[in-house]
Scaffold this active site. Sequence first.
Site, PDB file in Angstrom:
ATOM      1  N   GLN A   1       0.830  -1.202   0.000  1.00  0.00           N
ATOM      2  CA  GLN A   1       0.000   0.000   0.000  1.00  0.00           C
ATOM      3  C   GLN A   1       0.865   1.253   0.000  1.00  0.00           C
ATOM      4  O   GLN A   1       0.547   2.234  -0.670  1.00  0.00           O
ATOM      5  CB  GLN A   1      -0.945   0.001   1.201  1.00  0.00           C
ATOM      6  CG  GLN A   1      -2.053  -1.013   1.064  1.00  0.00           C
ATOM      7  CD  GLN A   1      -2.994  -0.974   2.249  1.00  0.00           C
ATOM      8  OE1 GLN A   1      -2.703  -0.401   3.307  1.00  0.00           O
ATOM      9  NE2 GLN A   1      -4.146  -1.607   2.096  1.00  0.00           N
TER      10      GLN A   1
ATOM     11  N   GLU B   1     -11.298   3.790   7.498  1.00  0.00           N
ATOM     12  CA  GLU B   1     -11.514   2.356   7.409  1.00  0.00           C
ATOM     13  C   GLU B   1     -10.293   1.555   7.863  1.00  0.00           C
ATOM     14  O   GLU B   1      -9.872   0.607   7.230  1.00  0.00           O
ATOM     15  CB  GLU B   1     -11.931   1.970   5.993  1.00  0.00           C
ATOM     16  CG  GLU B   1     -13.229   2.637   5.606  1.00  0.00           C
ATOM     17  CD  GLU B   1     -13.688   2.318   4.203  1.00  0.00           C
ATOM     18  OE1 GLU B   1     -12.955   1.655   3.459  1.00  0.00           O
ATOM     19  OE2 GLU B   1     -14.797   2.726   3.861  1.00  0.00           O
TER      20      GLU B   1
ATOM     21  N   HIS C   1      -9.046  -2.394  12.577  1.00  0.00           N
ATOM     22  CA  HIS C   1      -7.965  -3.375  12.593  1.00  0.00           C
ATOM     23  C   HIS C   1      -6.904  -3.118  13.673  1.00  0.00           C
ATOM     24  O   HIS C   1      -6.035  -3.947  13.855  1.00  0.00           O
ATOM     25  CB  HIS C   1      -7.260  -3.400  11.231  1.00  0.00           C
ATOM     26  CG  HIS C   1      -8.185  -3.705  10.108  1.00  0.00           C
ATOM     27  ND1 HIS C   1      -8.683  -4.966   9.881  1.00  0.00           N
ATOM     28  CD2 HIS C   1      -8.729  -2.905   9.162  1.00  0.00           C
ATOM     29  CE1 HIS C   1      -9.485  -4.934   8.824  1.00  0.00           C
ATOM     30  NE2 HIS C   1      -9.526  -3.706   8.376  1.00  0.00           N
TER      31      HIS C   1
END
Length: 139
Positions: free
Chosen positions: A7, A48, A52
């Site tokens: 990413q 988002e 996590h």
Amino acid sequence: MSVTPGQVRAARERARAESATRHLEFREGVATALPFPDETFDKVVALESAFHFSTRDQFFAQALRVLRPGGLLVTADVIPFEVEEKDSADARKVQSPAFRSRAGIVYRTVLRRGLRDGEKLKSELAKIDYVVAVARKKA
């Protein structure tokens, strides 16, 4: 910042393609242990991703630490309300492919419709326990 090297690489490549490297920097790292001095940033954004984090408390503590007085913290994420135990039915629900698929469908529907009505958008996102929160650090 992302824990995923791919990413970070993709973000750097896109920034180069958009001629935005002068204004942006991408790093590998963990949001629950930010490698920046206190009061470094005017804004901290977590889109988002908080779902996590090992604990959201650690992330929020780090975000507030690196924010300057008067800085903004913005988060948007699926937050499973009332998940009391990791082995509960609610916890299994939010980890299931069906829930993730439904979240994706609602999210794509919201984008496709271009919802600009704040209350309608909030209603659609609430169907999947999606929460947008904005907080300002005291000056």
